[in-house]
Write an enzyme that holds these catalytic residues in place. Structure first.
Site, PDB file in Angstrom:
ATOM      1  N   GLY A  55       0.784  -1.232   0.000  1.00  0.00           N
ATOM      2  CA  GLY A  55       0.000   0.000   0.000  1.00  0.00           C
ATOM      3  C   GLY A  55       0.813   1.276   0.000  1.00  0.00           C
ATOM      4  O   GLY A  55       0.311   2.335  -0.401  1.00  0.00           O
ATOM      5  N   LEU A  59       1.123   3.687  -5.893  1.00  0.00           N
ATOM      6  CA  LEU A  59      -0.298   3.719  -6.263  1.00  0.00           C
ATOM      7  C   LEU A  59      -1.267   3.446  -5.120  1.00  0.00           C
ATOM      8  O   LEU A  59      -2.440   3.807  -5.200  1.00  0.00           O
ATOM      9  CB  LEU A  59      -0.539   2.700  -7.390  1.00  0.00           C
ATOM     10  CG  LEU A  59       0.343   2.846  -8.622  1.00  0.00           C
ATOM     11  CD1 LEU A  59       0.088   1.701  -9.592  1.00  0.00           C
ATOM     12  CD2 LEU A  59       0.124   4.192  -9.296  1.00  0.00           C
ATOM     13  N   ASP A  98       2.487  -9.019   5.482  1.00  0.00           N
ATOM     14  CA  ASP A  98       3.696  -9.538   4.831  1.00  0.00           C
ATOM     15  C   ASP A  98       3.263 -10.640   3.873  1.00  0.00           C
ATOM     16  O   ASP A  98       2.872 -11.723   4.296  1.00  0.00           O
ATOM     17  CB  ASP A  98       4.660 -10.097   5.893  1.00  0.00           C
ATOM     18  CG  ASP A  98       5.887 -10.744   5.246  1.00  0.00           C
ATOM     19  OD1 ASP A  98       6.795 -11.164   5.977  1.00  0.00           O
ATOM     20  OD2 ASP A  98       5.902 -10.842   4.002  1.00  0.00           O
ATOM     21  N   ILE A  99       3.321 -10.354   2.566  1.00  0.00           N
ATOM     22  CA  ILE A  99       2.803 -11.317   1.587  1.00  0.00           C
ATOM     23  C   ILE A  99       3.629 -12.594   1.559  1.00  0.00           C
ATOM     24  O   ILE A  99       3.232 -13.583   0.949  1.00  0.00           O
ATOM     25  CB  ILE A  99       2.776 -10.693   0.183  1.00  0.00           C
ATOM     26  CG1 ILE A  99       4.174 -10.266  -0.259  1.00  0.00           C
ATOM     27  CG2 ILE A  99       1.790  -9.529   0.114  1.00  0.00           C
ATOM     28  CD1 ILE A  99       4.279 -10.010  -1.734  1.00  0.00           C
ATOM     29  N   TYR A 187      11.639  -8.768 -13.372  1.00  0.00           N
ATOM     30  CA  TYR A 187      10.342  -8.112 -13.147  1.00  0.00           C
ATOM     31  C   TYR A 187       9.358  -8.563 -14.220  1.00  0.00           C
ATOM     32  O   TYR A 187       8.245  -9.016 -13.932  1.00  0.00           O
ATOM     33  CB  TYR A 187      10.547  -6.602 -13.181  1.00  0.00           C
ATOM     34  CG  TYR A 187       9.311  -5.748 -13.140  1.00  0.00           C
ATOM     35  CD1 TYR A 187       9.021  -4.871 -14.192  1.00  0.00           C
ATOM     36  CD2 TYR A 187       8.448  -5.760 -12.059  1.00  0.00           C
ATOM     37  CE1 TYR A 187       7.909  -4.038 -14.148  1.00  0.00           C
ATOM     38  CE2 TYR A 187       7.340  -4.947 -12.018  1.00  0.00           C
ATOM     39  CZ  TYR A 187       7.070  -4.088 -13.059  1.00  0.00           C
ATOM     40  OH  TYR A 187       5.958  -3.272 -13.016  1.00  0.00           O
ATOM     41  N   LYS A 191       6.048 -10.978 -13.945  1.00  0.00           N
ATOM     42  CA  LYS A 191       4.707 -10.482 -14.275  1.00  0.00           C
ATOM     43  C   LYS A 191       4.026 -11.344 -15.345  1.00  0.00           C
ATOM     44  O   LYS A 191       2.813 -11.543 -15.305  1.00  0.00           O
ATOM     45  CB  LYS A 191       4.782  -9.020 -14.690  1.00  0.00           C
ATOM     46  CG  LYS A 191       4.990  -8.072 -13.515  1.00  0.00           C
ATOM     47  CD  LYS A 191       3.833  -8.127 -12.522  1.00  0.00           C
ATOM     48  CE  LYS A 191       3.972  -7.125 -11.390  1.00  0.00           C
ATOM     49  NZ  LYS A 191       2.817  -7.152 -10.446  1.00  0.00           N
ATOM     50  N   ILE A 217       3.429   4.995 -14.876  1.00  0.00           N
ATOM     51  CA  ILE A 217       2.420   5.828 -14.227  1.00  0.00           C
ATOM     52  C   ILE A 217       3.047   7.106 -13.686  1.00  0.00           C
ATOM     53  O   ILE A 217       4.092   7.055 -13.024  1.00  0.00           O
ATOM     54  CB  ILE A 217       1.713   5.060 -13.103  1.00  0.00           C
ATOM     55  CG1 ILE A 217       1.118   3.746 -13.640  1.00  0.00           C
ATOM     56  CG2 ILE A 217       0.643   5.931 -12.444  1.00  0.00           C
ATOM     57  CD1 ILE A 217       0.102   3.902 -14.760  1.00  0.00           C
TER      58      ILE A 217
HETATM   59  C1  VAH Z   1       8.816   0.266 -14.047  1.00  0.00           C
HETATM   60  N1  VAH Z   1       7.164   1.895 -13.453  1.00  0.00           N
HETATM   61  O1  VAH Z   1       9.351   1.052 -14.694  1.00  0.00           O
HETATM   62  C2  VAH Z   1       7.405   0.518 -13.609  1.00  0.00           C
HETATM   63  C3  VAH Z   1       6.418  -0.038 -14.593  1.00  0.00           C
HETATM   64  C4  VAH Z   1       5.504   0.289 -16.712  1.00  0.00           C
HETATM   65  C5  VAH Z   1       6.684   0.359 -15.979  1.00  0.00           C
HETATM   66  O2  VAH Z   1       6.231  -1.348 -14.540  1.00  0.00           O
HETATM   67  O3  VAH Z   1       9.346  -0.694 -13.749  1.00  0.00           O
END
Ligand code: VAH
Length: 365
Positions: A55, A59, A98-99, A187, A191, A217
């Site tokens: 949180g 975002l 804590d996930i 990352y 995802k 964002i």
């Molecule tokens: C990043 N802001 O740069 C994040 C996002 C769309 C990019 O996933 O890693």
């Protein structure tokens, strides 16, 4: 313009297999209008009880504010592993979560009668490359716990994906919904894994999994957390404070971006979308694409003496060079009526006025 320059003058000098037999319970989907305050007739119990993990990232606080306006302050619980700043602590329910601790998650879901879960905990692209072990732990093991707890309790679960789920072999301009996904960052890999695992649990256990691929964002009140698109936030603060900004991406690096209000509204809209309208469980959403040069020129319309220099970070540049330049998002517009509201000029106007106002308030306090 005068105000902005006089402000700068003033300033310059002052995040085996499933565990148990699942009793899948479907959460009712109401077709209420988005964004409007909830009808008075609705009591708190009619509303979803929402838990937001991670949180305190870029975002979470903004989403909690939007969802509390929609579902009631006490129906939205913000959580993280860190203590919140005072203004966040006093804005509504906040708890430790804590996930990586399944028992802790289960206690929170049971004790608070959670029905919806927004999973914002994640290690972003650039930080992930500098700490792969942490990214695997948080983005993959953490995700497994979230999907299992959501399935165990029949929750509706939202997990954000990203433009980073695509790689250099994906079509880049625009990047379609369904195409090759061979990202080159932990990352991105985590995802893609989240998208596939969420959809697998949806098809296998009827988990109400929903996912949006976020662009970069842009937000005024919250800082990004170690990503590749962070320059597009930092430039605004530097433009107002000093008028000098050093960009860590090449001036012609085109990336999809979105203003935070569009992103949070899209997240609320897909959370509230009737299940039958979702022909997919993972959607691209797009608003605008720009380069550091485009953004600089737009800001210079308000702050003409903004000076931007370039000191390219090779790690971030390599990541950005493998990412989409724009996302194709017709499915989201077709299935649940997604529509962005902020384009580049509106974004710049909004960000500069936000930052100017918060600086003035900081000066006045
Ligand atoms: C990043 N802001 O740069 C994040 C996002 C769309 C990019 O996933 O890693």
């Amino acid at each position: 313009m005068l105000a902005m320059q006089s402000l700068r003058g003033a300033v310059k000098h002052a995040g085996s297999g499933p565990r148990l037999l699942f009793a899948v319970r479907h959460v009712s989907s109401s077709s209420q209008h988005f964004g409007r305050a909830r009808p008075l007739s609705c009591t708190d119990t009619d509303q979803p009880k929402v838990l937001i993990t991670g949180g305190l990232g870029q975002l979470g606080v903004g989403l909690a504010k939007l969802l509390r306006r929609r579902f009631g302050k006490n129906n939205v619980i913000l959580s993280d592993i860190r203590k919140p700043p005072n203004h966040v602590y006093h804005s509504g329910p906040f708890i430790f979560s804590d996930i990586l601790d399944y028992k802790n998650l289960r206690e929170i879901v049971v004790n608070n009668n959670i029905s919806w879960l927004v999973h914002y905990s994640a290690v972003l692209s650039a930080v992930g490359e500098s700490n792969v072990a942490l990214a695997k732990e948080v983005n993959i093991t953490g995700l497994h716990n979230i999907l299992d707890i959501a399935t165990e309790h029949g929750l509706r679960v939202f997990v954000p994906s990203t433009i980073g789920a695509f790689g250099p072999s994906s079509p880049r301009d625009p990047t379609p919904e369904l195409c090759v996904q061979r990202p080159r960052t932990i990352y991105g890999v985590s995802k893609v894994h989240a998208e596939l695992m969420g959809e697998y649990y949806h098809h296998r256990y009827a988990l109400d999994f929903r996912c949006l691929r976020y662009p970069g964002i842009i937000s005024a009140d919250s800082q990004p957390g170690g990503g590749t698109t962070d320059y597009a936030v930092q430039i605004f603060h530097s433009a107002v404070k000093t008028g000098d900004f050093e960009c860590n991406l090449r001036s012609d690096t085109r990336l999809p971006m979105m203003y935070i209000d569009d992103c949070l509204r899209a997240t609320l809209e897909i959370l509230e979308a009737p299940a039958e309208s979702l022909l997919s469980r993972t959607y691209n959403i797009n608003a605008m694409s720009f380069t550091p040069q485009d953004l600089t020129q737009e800001i210079q319309k308000a702050l003409p003496d903004l000076k931007v220099t370039y000191n390219v970070d090779p790690v971030r540049q390599a990541i950005a060079d493998g990412w989409p330049m724009a996302l194709e998002d017709s499915a989201a517009r077709r299935d649940w009526g997604w529509k962005h509201e902020y384009d580049l000029s509106e974004l710049v106007r909004t960000m500069l006025s936000h930052i100017a106002t918060s600086n003035q308030l900081a000066q006045a306090s």
